[in-house]
Design a protein around this motif. Structure first.
Motif, PDB file in Angstrom:
ATOM      1  N   CYS A   1       0.487  -1.413  -0.045  1.00  0.00           N
ATOM      2  CA  CYS A   1       0.014  -0.092   0.010  1.00  0.00           C
ATOM      3  C   CYS A   1       0.919   1.223  -0.174  1.00  0.00           C
ATOM      4  O   CYS A   1       0.212   2.409  -0.684  1.00  0.00           O
ATOM      5  CB  CYS A   1      -0.656  -0.626   1.646  1.00  0.00           C
ATOM      6  N   ARG A   2       1.385   1.110   0.894  1.00  0.00           N
ATOM      7  CA  ARG A   2       3.298   1.867   0.519  1.00  0.00           C
ATOM      8  C   ARG A   2       3.649   2.661  -0.916  1.00  0.00           C
ATOM      9  O   ARG A   2       3.330   3.635  -0.515  1.00  0.00           O
ATOM     10  CB  ARG A   2       3.798   2.112   2.326  1.00  0.00           C
ATOM     11  N   ARG A   3       4.116   1.231  -0.743  1.00  0.00           N
ATOM     12  CA  ARG A   3       4.860   1.571  -2.276  1.00  0.00           C
ATOM     13  C   ARG A   3       3.565   2.029  -3.319  1.00  0.00           C
ATOM     14  O   ARG A   3       4.642   3.012  -4.185  1.00  0.00           O
ATOM     15  CB  ARG A   3       5.139   0.481  -3.049  1.00  0.00           C
ATOM     16  N   ARG A   4       2.673   1.476  -3.707  1.00  0.00           N
ATOM     17  CA  ARG A   4       1.875   2.004  -4.706  1.00  0.00           C
ATOM     18  C   ARG A   4       1.329   3.889  -3.833  1.00  0.00           C
ATOM     19  O   ARG A   4       1.380   4.759  -5.617  1.00  0.00           O
ATOM     20  CB  ARG A   4       0.613   1.667  -4.350  1.00  0.00           C
ATOM     21  N   THR A   5       1.304   4.072  -2.955  1.00  0.00           N
ATOM     22  CA  THR A   5       1.099   5.515  -2.685  1.00  0.00           C
ATOM     23  C   THR A   5       2.063   6.348  -2.537  1.00  0.00           C
ATOM     24  O   THR A   5       2.099   7.296  -3.609  1.00  0.00           O
ATOM     25  CB  THR A   5       0.460   5.841  -1.039  1.00  0.00           C
TER      26      THR A   5
END
Length: 426
Positions: free
Chosen positions: A190-194
């Motif tokens: 989730c963090r990588r995509r954000t």
């Protein structure tokens, strides 16, 4: 004497025409500080009202040491409203105009919550409007029966539909001894995509903890300085898709990112102290919960969530031979049932339907087991009309972001870095 009189008139005229300043010399900055004091003192009268605070610690200490009683706080809220209405924003920068509107809306919600603390109760939709600035539509439960019929056809067999759904979903339960590994992987993705779309604060971070005996499934406690504590409730089974949901909702691009961007944009860069406090029962929550839920779809559009579950999370959880395609179809249909909960909550909170029947209704229309439905009722009793912020909030945020055109991530970042109110979302 005449010269002195003219000088006073000129001074008053200058103050009246200065954006963000009242003729008395009162300003939005001064009002914002008093709004924070008010909010902190309400938090001493209702535990949990203040969801986050990272302003001057001595302000929190003062509120704890000598909070005003509720009638005095109600008078203070009324006085803040009068002061705000006296402040001129004619010709001001749009951000100043929005700042005044934001403070007015949040002081109004605080007044409504103080009346609640004193024992006043409003009908469900009226309460939602008073606190969050949105009036939900309460549809008859029969409107959702066609969706239940489609789910019933998808999962044929003997026994109650709730039991068949539970049996099907049991294949996707994350074992407790693998929960930390799976949740960590989900949040990281989730963090990588954000982070690929939103410039996050360089020092942003979080801690993850697993807890029990809570009315919620996950919670983000923002600590200030771009740090969060994320807690996951393990009272009930957690499914693979829920790991993604919680990772996005509580973390990226959800609550953690929202609070971190507000802190950077307003508290650090502008010194607007009103954003250093987050009153739970306020219009802020409609944007917070709505954007956190929409963030799941934004980070994992189309079938990307199901694919990530199957290719990454399932192996980490030790799950094999599970039908992820069918589960995705079930999730899409279940989502259509979301607002049935508003009608159920309205009937229960108004005293028209008893506890036992309400649990049965929740089990039927949220397709959960009776014990899980009982936990959800506990949430409804605790937070009441707050529940509109999830489904209705998500749909409202989605419509606004996607109406901005272009890159939806850019629209999301704009929303997360603003004082936009629910009324502004349409």
């Amino acid at each position: 004497m005449r010269r002195l009189f003219l000088a006073v008139l000129l001074l008053l005229g200058a103050c009246a025409s200065t954006p963000g300043v009242a003729p008395s010399g009162d300003s939005l900055d001064a009002i914002a500080a008093d709004y924070v004091h008010l909010t902190l003192e309400i938090g001493e009268r209702e535990p949990g009202y203040v969801d986050a605070y990272y302003g001057p610690p001595e302000w929190a200490g003062a509120a704890k040491a000598a909070p005003r009683d509720v009638p005095a706080l109600m008078q203070a809220a009324a006085a803040l409203t009068d002061r705000l209405n006296a402040v001129s924003v004619r010709g001001a920068d749009p951000m100043i105009v929005q700042r005044k509107a934001y403070l007015l809306a949040h002081v109004s919600a605080a007044s409504a919550r103080l009346r609640f603390i004193q024992g006043e109760r409003l009908p469900f939709a009226d309460e939602a409007f008073a606190l969050f600035g949105v009036r939900p539509e309460l549809k008859p439960l029969s409107d959702y029966d066609a969706t239940l019929g489609r789910i019933d056809a998808m999962l044929p067999g003997d026994g109650a539909l709730v039991d068949r759904v539970a049996a099907f979903k049991s294949a996707f339960i994350i074992p407790k001894d693998r929960l930390d590994t799976v949740m960590t992987a989900a949040i990281a993705e989730c963090r990588r995509r954000t982070a690929g779309h939103i410039a996050l604060p360089a020092n942003e971070r979080f801690t993850l903890a697993f807890v029990t005996d809570k009315p919620w499934s996950g919670y983000n406690y923002f600590q200030g300085d771009a740090a969060s504590k994320i807690e996951i409730n393990t009272d009930f089974p957690i499914y693979t898709e829920r790991a993604i949901d919680l990772g996005c909702h509580e973390g990226y691009p959800g609550h953690h990112v929202y609070n971190a961007l507000l802190e950077r944009t307003f508290v650090q860069e502008r010194g607007w102290v009103e954003m250093s406090v987050y009153p739970l029962f306020s219009p802020m929550s409609f944007v917070a919960e709505g954007s956190a839920n929409y963030g799941i779809d934004l980070a994992f559009p189309g079938d990307e969530g199901a694919r990530f579950e199957q290719e990454v999370l399932a192996p980490l959880a030790g799950i094999t031979n599970a039908d992820f395609e069918k589960k995705a179809q079930l999730q899409a249909l279940t989502r259509q049932l979301g607002r049935a909960e508003y009608t159920i909550a309205d009937d229960f909170l108004a005293g028209r339907v008893n506890r036992e029947e309400t649990i049965a209704r929740l089990a039927k229309y949220t397709l959960t087991t009776p014990d899980k439905a009982a936990q959800r009722l506990r949430f409804i009793e605790t937070y009441r009309s707050y529940i509109i912020n999830y489904g209705l909030g998500r749909d409202t945020v989605q419509a606004w972001v996607e109406a901005q055109g272009g890159d939806h991530w850019r629209g999301m970042e704009t929303l997360l870095s603003s004082q936009i109110l629910p009324v502004d979302l349409g």
